[in-house]
Design an enzyme around this catalytic site. Structure first.
Site, PDB file in Angstrom:
ATOM      1  N   HIS A  50     -36.573  -3.871 -28.440  1.00  0.00           N
ATOM      2  CA  HIS A  50     -36.528  -2.999 -27.265  1.00  0.00           C
ATOM      3  C   HIS A  50     -36.057  -3.777 -26.042  1.00  0.00           C
ATOM      4  O   HIS A  50     -35.231  -3.297 -25.262  1.00  0.00           O
ATOM      5  CB  HIS A  50     -37.908  -2.390 -26.979  1.00  0.00           C
ATOM      6  CG  HIS A  50     -38.415  -1.500 -28.055  1.00  0.00           C
ATOM      7  ND1 HIS A  50     -39.670  -1.636 -28.593  1.00  0.00           N
ATOM      8  CD2 HIS A  50     -37.836  -0.453 -28.699  1.00  0.00           C
ATOM      9  CE1 HIS A  50     -39.855  -0.708 -29.517  1.00  0.00           C
ATOM     10  NE2 HIS A  50     -38.755   0.019 -29.606  1.00  0.00           N
ATOM     11  N   LYS A  89     -48.518  11.568 -32.366  1.00  0.00           N
ATOM     12  CA  LYS A  89     -48.812  10.179 -32.719  1.00  0.00           C
ATOM     13  C   LYS A  89     -50.102   9.721 -32.063  1.00  0.00           C
ATOM     14  O   LYS A  89     -50.328   9.957 -30.885  1.00  0.00           O
ATOM     15  CB  LYS A  89     -47.678   9.247 -32.251  1.00  0.00           C
ATOM     16  CG  LYS A  89     -46.409   9.348 -33.041  1.00  0.00           C
ATOM     17  CD  LYS A  89     -45.426   8.286 -32.571  1.00  0.00           C
ATOM     18  CE  LYS A  89     -44.126   8.338 -33.332  1.00  0.00           C
ATOM     19  NZ  LYS A  89     -43.184   7.305 -32.845  1.00  0.00           N
ATOM     20  N   ARG A 126     -30.710   0.461 -35.080  1.00  0.00           N
ATOM     21  CA  ARG A 126     -30.867  -0.653 -36.012  1.00  0.00           C
ATOM     22  C   ARG A 126     -30.058  -0.428 -37.288  1.00  0.00           C
ATOM     23  O   ARG A 126     -29.640  -1.374 -37.930  1.00  0.00           O
ATOM     24  CB  ARG A 126     -32.340  -0.836 -36.400  1.00  0.00           C
ATOM     25  CG  ARG A 126     -33.210  -1.297 -35.258  1.00  0.00           C
ATOM     26  CD  ARG A 126     -34.670  -1.234 -35.630  1.00  0.00           C
ATOM     27  NE  ARG A 126     -34.997   0.168 -35.891  1.00  0.00           N
ATOM     28  CZ  ARG A 126     -36.139   0.610 -36.351  1.00  0.00           C
ATOM     29  NH1 ARG A 126     -37.094  -0.228 -36.656  1.00  0.00           N
ATOM     30  NH2 ARG A 126     -36.349   1.900 -36.540  1.00  0.00           N
ATOM     31  N   SER A 151     -41.614  -1.274 -34.376  1.00  0.00           N
ATOM     32  CA  SER A 151     -42.982  -1.157 -33.861  1.00  0.00           C
ATOM     33  C   SER A 151     -43.967  -0.912 -34.993  1.00  0.00           C
ATOM     34  O   SER A 151     -45.082  -1.447 -34.980  1.00  0.00           O
ATOM     35  CB  SER A 151     -43.065  -0.020 -32.836  1.00  0.00           C
ATOM     36  OG  SER A 151     -42.341  -0.341 -31.681  1.00  0.00           O
TER      37      SER A 151
END
Length: 152
Positions: A18, A42, A91, A129
């Site tokens: 990040h 979440k 990514r 993460s």
């Protein structure tokens, strides 16, 4: 007019990947706002207040990076900030598929909003993460994946 980019995410935690996107993005726009969203789907692992503090510490030397939290749609928060750009990192191709759909929806909600997609630097592309949370949950040191020290 100032070019503001919103870099949104849950950032649970905010990783060196990040950080890479923010540092590169700040060279493209005048200001990057790291927006920590409250995702109702979440359960956070790291408290949002902890992440705000840690991210602010990581970027304290940069006057064109700030951190805010928000509730609601990303496009709505971008509009409130006056941000015309969303900054996102990729990514892999899975990230692209997801980001492509989100970018189109955000553009539909807020037509002036453009999404800037940056390819994650290869040496950081393996960091997520989710993986960092799992490593931390089982008592392993995660400092090499983070641009700050976690409070103890």
């Amino acid at each position: 007019m100032k070019k503001i980019a919103l870099f949104p995410g849950s950032f649970d935690p905010f990783t060196k990947g990040h950080e890479d996107i923010v540092l590169r993005g700040r060279q493209i726009v005048d200001e990057v706002v790291i927006g920590i969203g409250h995702n109702s789907q979440k359960q956070r692992y790291f408290p949002i207040e902890t992440m705000i503090h840690c991210i602010k510490e990581a970027f304290k030397e940069y006057d064109n990076v700030r951190v805010e939290s928000f509730v609601g749609l990303t496009a709505g928060f971008a509009k409130k900030l006056g941000a015309k750009y969303l900054l996102r990192g990729l990514r892999n191709t899975t990230d692209f598929e997801y980001e492509n759909s989100i970018a189109q929806i955000n553009k539909n909600i807020y037509p002036e909003l453009e999404t800037i997609l940056l390819i994650t630097s290869p040496e950081l592309a393996y960091i997520s993460s989710t993986i960092v949370r799992d490593i931390h949950r089982y008592g392993q040191n995660v400092e090499k994946y983070l641009p700050y020290k976690l409070p103890t």
